[in-house]
Design a protein around this motif. Structure first.
Motif, PDB file in Angstrom:
ATOM      1  N   ILE A 154       1.592   6.675  -6.826  1.00  0.00           N
ATOM      2  CA  ILE A 154       0.517   7.585  -7.265  1.00  0.00           C
ATOM      3  C   ILE A 154       0.972   9.040  -7.081  1.00  0.00           C
ATOM      4  O   ILE A 154       0.712   9.891  -7.932  1.00  0.00           O
ATOM      5  N   PRO A 174      -9.612   0.275  -2.105  1.00  0.00           N
ATOM      6  CA  PRO A 174      -8.352   0.276  -2.856  1.00  0.00           C
ATOM      7  C   PRO A 174      -8.563   0.646  -4.322  1.00  0.00           C
ATOM      8  O   PRO A 174      -7.665   1.202  -4.948  1.00  0.00           O
ATOM      9  N   GLU A 175      -9.752   0.357  -4.837  1.00  0.00           N
ATOM     10  CA  GLU A 175     -10.026   0.689  -6.238  1.00  0.00           C
ATOM     11  C   GLU A 175      -9.973   2.199  -6.437  1.00  0.00           C
ATOM     12  O   GLU A 175      -9.294   2.710  -7.320  1.00  0.00           O
ATOM     13  N   LEU A 221       0.826  -1.201   0.000  1.00  0.00           N
ATOM     14  CA  LEU A 221       0.000   0.000   0.000  1.00  0.00           C
ATOM     15  C   LEU A 221       0.864   1.256   0.000  1.00  0.00           C
ATOM     16  O   LEU A 221       0.599   2.211  -0.741  1.00  0.00           O
ATOM     17  N   SER A 256      -8.722   4.228  -4.533  1.00  0.00           N
ATOM     18  CA  SER A 256      -7.475   4.729  -3.993  1.00  0.00           C
ATOM     19  C   SER A 256      -7.729   5.913  -3.074  1.00  0.00           C
ATOM     20  O   SER A 256      -8.846   6.160  -2.655  1.00  0.00           O
ATOM     21  N   ALA A 277       2.260   1.747  -3.364  1.00  0.00           N
ATOM     22  CA  ALA A 277       1.244   2.238  -4.300  1.00  0.00           C
ATOM     23  C   ALA A 277       0.995   3.722  -4.098  1.00  0.00           C
ATOM     24  O   ALA A 277       0.899   4.486  -5.063  1.00  0.00           O
ATOM     25  N   MET A 278       0.917   4.141  -2.844  1.00  0.00           N
ATOM     26  CA  MET A 278       0.652   5.557  -2.566  1.00  0.00           C
ATOM     27  C   MET A 278       1.779   6.437  -3.094  1.00  0.00           C
ATOM     28  O   MET A 278       1.544   7.513  -3.632  1.00  0.00           O
TER      29      MET A 278
END
Length: 604
Positions: A426, A474-475, A419, A477, A422-423
């Motif tokens: 992004i 999570p989709e 996670l 975000s 991913a953050m």
RNA sequence: GGACCGGUAGCUCAGCUGGAUAGAGCAGCUGCCUUCUAAGCAGCAGGCCAUUGGUUCGAAUCCAAUCCGGUUCACCA
């Protein structure tokens, strides 16, 4: 003396002054002594004129006055006696709306001019322990742990900002049947593999064996059931489970090869945890290991029996009867003389108290353990353990997915490392799209993406009331607009950009004067309450109070920014005032965010 | 079954120690970058505050009952 200081802080805030002056004025006008708690002061609704409102209904009866007459008389007296505080009033239907004088805001700004740490409280001679994180050494951290870590770290910082000494502790759950499961699986299926040989983070590596255990166990049970065995019996008889139970006994006996395996595998996990903790900014003053503490508390059982807090049954198990407190009877020692979870926790509480002499002890633990901590506190109180009254369970709700709870068996667990990755990515993508930081070096960019990605994540998890369960999608975000970490960070960077453009720094020490425009006053008003917000966050054990405040301050600033020119203000006096307002905003945003564990960049 | 927690806009959440016409963000729709960073600002639209009753000058907020969702009540940790 420390309590006095806190009173002083309260005395200094406008709201506190309004309450105090109201009490004195009523005393002078009507000879009635009101309690300060009786005076209710609210922010005036925007549709009415004024800044703060005294609600009069509360004491009309006592004073035998009509709300309107009371409002007129009280308002007149307040304005006449405190011209430095009040500039005017109006009364509408039992509400006394007070306008705060210009000079009050100017004095407020002047008084903190050039000072660091606005809002922070003086040290008080009290220590608080905060226990958080509490990982198991058989699997990596997940989203729920992140909420725990962010909350624990933040509440510790908030307490420090309120003048407490804080000791952050962590209890690692490093022993027991669940730990043996991954050990057995590694023995059987590992072929001597290590995190290094597999190129994996140690906690993920070990976690995979925990999963392998469950798969193998399930298969064995299925096989036994297929062979005609009852499923409950099959679950007990599965060979891999029997082997695990045997291993636990070996562990308790200290069998060398088991201990070595255990140390090795835990070592891998700790390496993995360290990396994650470092990344998310968790740290501890002291880490306890359950393998060292699980025998604590046994001696307390004997003294508990002596004190007649506990009683022993015929089978020699030991219990406490909490039915008088509305709870159940609770076992504290098994008939074989071994202690249970609650007993260890009592032992650890005593142990920690001897080490830190803390006045309060906060446990950051999920709300599924509400009952456990209720019992723990009660037993500690009955046993007369020092600071038992200071035990506080900071209970937080589960983080759920839109599809429901996270379940490792269904592979719906959101991994903490994934996670965070991913953050950050992004953050990178959004930053690149905006193209504002083309002149950043590669190193600066790495730091920036980290700051923004983690900031978004931490803010997201801390902005809601801890005790409420929350839903993470999570989709969709995590957003970077609106009520989010990046929004606050952006506001800060924007202010810094303006301040950087100033060629000299004289404005920082210049005297302030003139009338405030509504937007200038709105900003000062918002800034003035920061110390009380900090205090509230501490007493309520609630970081979301700060998140909400900081968001509202940033919003107020952005409106101000859009309507008024700061660097090119109409007059020099306005420019000085607005620069100071902007600088204080930046400072508060930075302090507030730092209490949430979030950095604010100079540029983004 | 007992205890505890929650139910507020399409979604995620504030507001809950009683106060004025219930607020944000996201999503949707309009506008605003030749002037300090548009990750921004201004606006529109969106509500039987789960239901019913009670307490009172006043209830999303307090009380009671009911309905929904969750947690817990292990000789697991």
């Amino acid at each position: 003396m420390l309590a006095l200081f806190s009173e002083n802080v309260k005395m200094n805030s406008v709201v506190a002054q309004i309450k105090a002056t109201t009490v004195t004025s009523i005393q002078q006008l009507y000879g009635v002594e009101l309690n300060i708690e009786q005076v209710l002061v609210n922010a005036t609704k925007p549709e009415f004129e004024g800044d703060y409102t005294v609600v009069l209904f509360a004491f009309v009866k006592q004073l035998k006055k009509s709300p309107d007459a009371l409002g007129q008389e009280l308002g007149t007296a307040l304005v006449a006696d405190h011209p430095e505080l009040f500039s005017g009033f109006n009364v509408i239907k039992g509400f006394l709306n007070l306008s705060i004088a210009n000079t009050y805001w100017l004095d407020f700004l002047q008084s903190i001019q050039g000072k660091e740490g606005f809002g922070l409280h003086e040290p008080r001679n009290q220590t608080v322990m905060v226990e958080y994180s509490s990982p198991n050494t058989n699997k990596p951290l997940h989203l729920g742990h992140l909420r725990n870590n962010f909350l624990g770290w933040s509440i510790a910082e908030i307490l420090k900002a309120n003048g407490y000494k804080v000791a952050k502790t962590c209890i690692v759950n490093d022993r027991g049947i669940h730990i043996c499961k991954s050990m057995i699986a590694w023995q059987r299926y590992g072929n001597g593999a290590t995190p290094q040989s597999n190129g994996m983070k140690g906690d993920h590596f070990v976690g995979d064996y925990y999963v392998k255990f469950n798969d193998a166990y399930k298969a064995e049970v299925a096989e036994l059931v297929a062979g005609g065995m009852d499923s409950a019996l099959a679950e007990k008889e599965a060979p891999i489970m029997k082997a695990t139970q045997a291993m636990l006994l070996d562990w308790e006996a200290g069998k060398p090869e088991v201990m070595e395996l255990w140390r090795n595998m835990n070592g891998w996990v700790y390496n993995g945890f360290d990396a994650t903790y470092k990344r998310i900014g968790s740290d501890f003053d002291k880490t306890y290991y359950e393998s060292n503490t699980y025998l604590l508390g046994k001696d307390l059982v004997a003294s508990g029996i002596e004190k007649q807090v506990f009683y022993q049954k015929e089978d020699s198990s030991v219990w406490i009867d909490l039915t008088a407190d509305g709870l159940d009877e609770k076992l504290v020692q098994r008939k074989d003389g071994t202690s249970v979870y609650i007993t260890q926790d009592i032992g650890l509480a005593v142990h920690k108290n001897q080490e830190f002499h803390a006045d309060q002890s906060i446990y950051v633990v999920g709300d599924e353990q509400n009952y456990h901590f209720k019992v723990l506190k009660l037993i500690c109180q009955k046993l007369g353990i020092p600071a038992a009254d200071g035990i506080f369970h900071l209970s937080y709700g589960m983080v759920e997915l839109p599809t429901g709870k996270m379940k490792s068996r269904e592979g719906t667990v959101v991994d903490a490392d994934d996670l965070v990755d991913a953050m950050i990515s992004i953050a990178q993508q959004k930053t690149e799209e905006l193209g504002k930081v083309k002149d950043f070096s590669a190193e600066e960019l790495v730091v920036l993406y980290d700051t923004i990605g983690l900031g978004a994540l931490k803010f997201f998890l801390l902005r809601v009331d801890p005790k409420k369960k929350m839903i993470f999608n999570p989709e969709e975000s995590i957003d970077f607009h609106g009520f989010t970490g990046p929004f606050i960070q952006y506001t800060h960077a924007r202010i810094k950009s303006i301040l950087r453009k100033q060629e000299n720094t004289e404005w920082q020490n210049s005297a302030l004067g003139g009338d405030l425009l509504p937007l200038e006053m709105a900003l000062a008003k918002q800034q003035e309450i920061f110390p009380s917000v900090l205090e509230e966050a501490a007493t309520e054990h609630d970081p979301s109070k700060i998140a909400i405040y900081v968001f509202e301050l940033a919003k107020t600033f952005n409106t101000f920014y859009n309507q008024l020119s700061i660097g090119n203000a109409e007059t020099e006096a306005k420019k000085i005032l607005r620069l100071q307002l902007a600088a204080l905003t930046a400072q508060i945003l930075k302090t507030g965010m730092s209490l949430l564990g979030i950095q604010v960049p100079e540029r983004m």
